[in-house]
Design an enzyme around this catalytic site. Structure first.
Site, PDB file in Angstrom:
ATOM      1  N   ASP A  80       0.860  -1.188   0.000  1.00 14.00           N
ATOM      2  CA  ASP A  80       0.000   0.000   0.000  1.00 14.00           C
ATOM      3  C   ASP A  80       0.905   1.250   0.000  1.00 14.00           C
ATOM      4  O   ASP A  80       2.120   1.142   0.168  1.00 14.00           O
ATOM      5  CB  ASP A  80      -0.837  -0.079   1.285  1.00 14.00           C
ATOM      6  CG  ASP A  80      -1.910   0.984   1.372  1.00 14.00           C
ATOM      7  OD1 ASP A  80      -2.311   1.522   0.324  1.00 14.00           O
ATOM      8  OD2 ASP A  80      -2.363   1.267   2.505  1.00 14.00           O
ATOM      9  N   GLU A 133       2.661   5.096  -3.872  1.00  9.72           N
ATOM     10  CA  GLU A 133       2.625   6.098  -4.967  1.00  9.72           C
ATOM     11  C   GLU A 133       3.966   6.802  -5.127  1.00  9.72           C
ATOM     12  O   GLU A 133       4.302   7.141  -6.264  1.00  9.72           O
ATOM     13  CB  GLU A 133       1.516   7.118  -4.683  1.00  9.72           C
ATOM     14  CG  GLU A 133       0.119   6.547  -4.730  1.00  9.72           C
ATOM     15  CD  GLU A 133      -0.220   5.661  -3.548  1.00  9.72           C
ATOM     16  OE1 GLU A 133       0.401   5.834  -2.483  1.00  9.72           O
ATOM     17  OE2 GLU A 133      -1.090   4.791  -3.698  1.00  9.72           O
ATOM     18  N   ASP A 157      -9.327   4.226  -1.567  1.00 15.07           N
ATOM     19  CA  ASP A 157     -10.225   4.620  -0.475  1.00 15.07           C
ATOM     20  C   ASP A 157     -11.525   5.243  -0.974  1.00 15.07           C
ATOM     21  O   ASP A 157     -11.688   6.467  -1.000  1.00 15.07           O
ATOM     22  CB  ASP A 157      -9.492   5.605   0.445  1.00 15.07           C
ATOM     23  CG  ASP A 157      -8.255   4.966   1.056  1.00 15.07           C
ATOM     24  OD1 ASP A 157      -8.097   3.738   0.942  1.00 15.07           O
ATOM     25  OD2 ASP A 157      -7.442   5.704   1.649  1.00 15.07           O
TER      26      ASP A 157
HETATM   27  C1  NOJ Z   1      -4.569   3.379   2.833  1.00 20.63           C
HETATM   28  C2  NOJ Z   1      -5.272   2.275   2.129  1.00 20.63           C
HETATM   29  O1  NOJ Z   1      -5.874   2.751   0.958  1.00 20.63           O
HETATM   30  C3  NOJ Z   1      -6.294   1.653   3.055  1.00 20.63           C
HETATM   31  O2  NOJ Z   1      -6.922   0.599   2.395  1.00 20.63           O
HETATM   32  C4  NOJ Z   1      -5.604   1.167   4.315  1.00 20.63           C
HETATM   33  O3  NOJ Z   1      -6.564   0.650   5.206  1.00 20.63           O
HETATM   34  C5  NOJ Z   1      -4.886   2.330   4.984  1.00 20.63           C
HETATM   35  N1  NOJ Z   1      -3.946   2.885   4.044  1.00 20.63           N
HETATM   36  C6  NOJ Z   1      -4.139   1.905   6.250  1.00 20.63           C
HETATM   37  O4  NOJ Z   1      -3.130   1.036   5.953  1.00 20.63           O
END
Ligand code: NOJ
Length: 892
Positions: free
Chosen positions: A500, A503, A575
């Site tokens: 995650d 970017e 998200d």
């Molecule tokens: C951002 C991610 O998009 C989300 O899915 C994740 O729960 C949070 N980071 C925390 O790691």
């Protein structure tokens, strides 16, 4: 979630929480120097009918050898004293036209690499691409032609213009509008002499955007821009990631589409703002031709689109060499195949990653994980992986476990393994300062550096962090070691990984990311490699898992991605929110990902931020079963919403939906197998198979889709309170589509809209299809391994049907396999196969609808009839021969 360090900004967010509050974090084209300047240049040219482009090919520079044409473009202007040469190369890779133009720059003693970044293709392209040796070149006065297959590309010298012909018809003209703009190397001091009258000098040597004022822009302006005129194409797709329609929109007078990987907080729908991933591949389709433009560039990029009978696409990138690929074929499928030959196809996923994934931020401890797991069993809901978000690690230090809550991870993995379950855990590229891993990254010189060539420190989840520079080949061995030691022991192979924030997300960085003048391996500026960084990270993780697992297929989910990411990872759309519009937009977003060769895609089921209503959650699961990557996820502040908590009837509806996904796993797996060979979609937009149906509306259908080549057409309900559904089925006079709601086949042929209660998952099955399913409930994919198949057969108007099934061990990188080809007509059922796997498969049932012949007996199995369905129970031997009764139709 993004925690921005600037207090003023935070207050602004809170005060304006109901407005489009996040836009201010991201540069609009107007605010972003290079985009501003290129749009300005284009506008000037469009308003000047006498404009003469300063870019020409030097005729004497052309040389041809070994399938490559080389030459030089000169930028020359008499008004000013500009004369700059740009060497270029043209070749044919497979059946794709490849163009690459560089700049001979002077070494200017900068810390950063002074060259134009020319390694994007090293990351994006797959190994072993072959140059087409059949390509021919023919020189004329003022032009040169490249000929291959049924294509011709004519390169006109003065002004430079490339016309692409497919089967003698011109389909594309590059630099038709003369927007070609290459900001050549210059210094602040001599800039005035280097400006064309049409150029603006806005922010050439500084950045006045609030959050990136410190950008030193050491190489000054170096952008590239080019236009492509698509002849008689008005249906354009691709260039994710945007929370927008599948069919690309005209951007005249609006923001262009932007490709710049960012952690976009609470993104909005109907937006061309950048998101977490970028694939600079655009597909245009008309009834007789499909065309792909792959802009091979990993820098910040904007794309302006003008839609008309002839559409036009203007690509603008901040820097890098000017490199692109043109693919012209008859169909979108063939374009995908060619693109797949260049960037690679999706890896055949480990089968259990196609099951249902249960995630939330966070499961608190091992007890919590195992309780959730057993609740699924208690409620007889299958699932394959439970996920751990950042809280499992000790103070968010990746490659450690929280000593209290996750004291015995081995026990947890073993317990999960008993029921064939996997654990997926998150490992991000930011590494908290002050612990062994980050210290090693620093001492080994593997950290991303700032513009003073020192280790770059920024903020992310753990607080102050450093970032591993996965462009550096040395980071691979280090990453391998970490994964080997952390992943407990070789016994535990049921670990999936989640990459995650790659970017990369930097909470106190400009536009939520790393400063563009940061420095990577090779002294490349972050500016040049920004959009490919996420890929370098998840690919390094992939290699570490291959190194650790040896023969087992790794599973990695990545948030950031680039062209080529499909080879090693699945993606999800980040998200989203627990709102109906996010459920709706997830479908075109996943379809777009499929169009650009990245089929292993999904969205957070239920929505990440907020608390969905029970109806929304139910409808989201019913839609989510179609996402190639099917995972529920929720923000740490949201209420628990595991399916068994919702209560009946919702829990039952969700259970049925998830079970339907499991019944259809053989179809998903077969579709992935096809995608892994051909680069074609797993979720296929309707226009793919009806490109030349004569129905122009088919090109905009973005709320229904086919599941691979199975013939299943699905249309999730994405409107609150909806009680019915209407399909846009093409070719109804020629083809019959059977009602198949909830995966239960009916002999009823679809005519028009029908009722769909909250319990219903609307789907149709195209006549002529054979769908292999596994009907029995099991707790997980692995436990279904030896289950028998049911074949659902929907006959076409000629009384025939065919279908495919791919089978292997579901987990090895290279395993024995078998592909079965089913065909059915009035004579019986045949199964042909290829492959080297000998283990016999069991079939428990064949259900046939649409037979207008009367089967009296069958050579194998027990014949039963249920209203208008023919059922053959326990067929043992193939082929099965049909004995027809007296009422058989003679015309058959
Ligand atoms: C951002 C991610 O998009 C989300 O899915 C994740 O729960 C949070 N980071 C925390 O790691």
């Amino acid at each position: 979630m993004q925690l921005h360090s600037n207090l003023v900004v935070l207050i602004f967010i809170l005060v304006n929480s109901c407005l489009a509050v996040k836009d201010y974090l991201f540069k609009s084209c107007e605010q972003n120097g290079f985009c501003h300047r290129n749009r300005h240049y284009a506008k000037e040219i469009e308003s000047d009918p006498n404009f003469k482009s300063p870019y020409n090919v030097i005729p004497e520079s052309i040389s041809i050898s070994g399938g490559t044409l080389k030459g030089t473009v000169v930028k020359e202007s008499v008004e000013t004293d500009i004369r700059v040469e740009f060497p270029f190369e043209i070749g044919v890779l497979g059946n794709s036209f490849h163009f690459k133009l560089d700049e001979n720059r002077e070494h200017n003693q900068q810390l950063v690499n002074y060259r134009r970044y020319n390694e994007t293709s090293n990351w994006a392209f797959t190994d072993g691409i072959l140059s087409n040796t059949e390509a021919k070149f023919s020189k004329h006065k003022g032009s040169v032609d490249v000929l291959y297959k049924t294509h011709k590309v004519s390169i006109q010298f003065n002004p430079v213009k490339l016309s692409v012909f497919y089967k003698t018809k011109e389909v594309l003209v590059i630099n038709d509008k003369q927007f070609l703009n290459i900001e050549h190397q210059r210094s602040k001091e001599n800039n005035e002499d280097n400006l064309l009258p049409q150029e603006s000098d806005f922010n050439m040597f500084l950045d006045n955007f609030a959050d990136s004022k410190n950008d030193r822009l050491p190489l000054g302006p170096e952008s590239i821009g080019l236009d492509f005129s698509l002849k008689q194409f008005s249906n354009l797709y691709g260039i994710p990631e945007h929370a927008d329609s599948m069919s690309l929109k005209d951007t005249k007078g609006k923001e262009p589409y932007r490709l710049f990987n960012v952690d976009i907080f609470e993104y909005e729908t109907d937006s061309r703002l950048p998101m977490y991933g970028s694939i600079p591949f655009l597909m245009a389709v008309r009834p007789d031709v499909a065309l792909g433009i792959f802009w091979v560039n990993s820098a910040d990029t904007y794309i302006d689109i003008t839609k008309d009978k002839d559409s036009s696409v203007h690509w603008i990138s901040e820097n890098g060499v000017l490199e692109f690929i043109i693919i012209v074929e008859e169909s979108p499928k063939q374009v995908n195949e060619e693109y797949g030959k260049l960037t690679g196809n999706t890896q055949l996923p480990i089968l259990s990653s196609l099951g249902y994934h249960q995630c939330r931020w966070n499961y608190n401890d091992i007890k919590d994980v195992l309780e959730v797991s057993s609740k699924f069993d208690e409620f007889e809901i299958p699932y394959d992986a439970i996920w751990l978000d950042i809280e499992y690690a000790d103070k968010k230090k990746y490659f450690t476990w929280d000593p209290e809550n996750f004291a015995d991870p081995g026990h947890m993995l073993k317990e999960l393994n008993r029921t064939g379950r996997n654990l997926a855990m998150i490992i991000d590229p930011h590494l908290k300062t002050g612990y062994e891993v980050s210290e090693q990254v620093i001492s080994k010189g593997l950290a991303m550096r700032n513009n003073d060539n020192q280790v770059y420190y920024g903020h992310c989840w753990p607080g102050e962090s450093v970032w591993i520079d996965t462009l550096d080949p040395k980071s691979q061995a280090f990453w391998n070691d970490l994964h080997k030691t952390f992943m407990i022991s070789d016994e535990y192979k049921n670990l999936f990984l989640w990459n995650d924030m790659n970017e990369p997300s930097v909470f106190n960085g400009p536009e939520t990311s790393a400063p563009k003048d940061n420095i990577h391996y090779g002294n490349w500026e972050h500016r040049s490699i920004h959009n490919v960084f996420g890929l370098t990270y998840h690919e390094t993780t992939f290699n570490s898992l291959v190194d650790r697992l040896h023969t087992q297929r790794p599973f990695i989910l990545t948030r950031s991605y680039f062209a080529g990411s499909q080879r090693t990872a699945a993606m999800w759309t980040g998200d989203n929110m627990s709102k109906w519009e996010y459920l709706k937009i997830s479908i075109p977003m996943v379809l777009t990902s499929n169009i650009v060769g990245m089929p292993f895609a999904g969205a957070d089921v239920g929505g990440f931020f907020g608390n969905p209503s029970k109806e929304l959650l139910t409808r989201w699961y019913q839609a989510g079963i179609w996402y190639p990557f099917f995972r529920a996820h929720a923000h740490i502040d949201s209420r628990r919403r595991e399916p068994y908590l919702i209560g009946d009837p919702y829990t039952s509806y969700i259970r049925d939906a998830i079970r339907l996904r499991y019944k259809l796993l053989p179809v998903f797996y077969t579709s992935f197998y096809e995608a892994s060979l051909t680069g074609t979609p797993v979720l296929k937009p309707v226009f793919y198979d009806y490109q030349s149906s004569g129905d122009s509306q088919i090109y905009d259908v973005e709320d229904e889709f086919f599941l691979g080549n199975s013939g299943i057409l699905a249309k999730p309900i994405t409107d609150e309170g909806a009680t019915g559904v209407s399909f846009k089925t093409p070719n109804l006079e020629k083809e019959n589509f059977y009602h198949f709601t909830n995966g239960v086949i009916s002999d009823k042929i679809y005519q028009d809209g029908f009722k769909a209660e909250l319990s219903d998952i609307p789907m149709l099955l195209k006549g002529g299809s054979v769908v292999p399913m596994k009907a029995r409930y099991r707790r997980s994919t692995r436990l279904m391994k030896h289950d028998p198949y049911t074949l659902v057969v929907a006959l076409n108007k000629n009384g025939g049907a065919s279908g495919e099934l791919y089978v292997d061990d579901g987990e090895s990188l290279s395993s024995e396999f078998k592909v079965l080809f089913f065909s059915i007509d009035k004579h019986g059922v045949r199964v042909d196969s290829t492959g080297d796997c000998d283990s016999p498969l069991e079939f428990e049932k064949i259900i046939i609808v649409g037979a207008n012949f009367d089967i009296e007996s069958v050579s194998s199995g027990k014949l039963a009839k249920d209203s208008n369905k023919v059922i053959i129970n326990n067929p043992k031997e193939f082929p099965i021969k049909f004995e027809l009764g007296p009422s058989r139709h003679d015309e058959l």
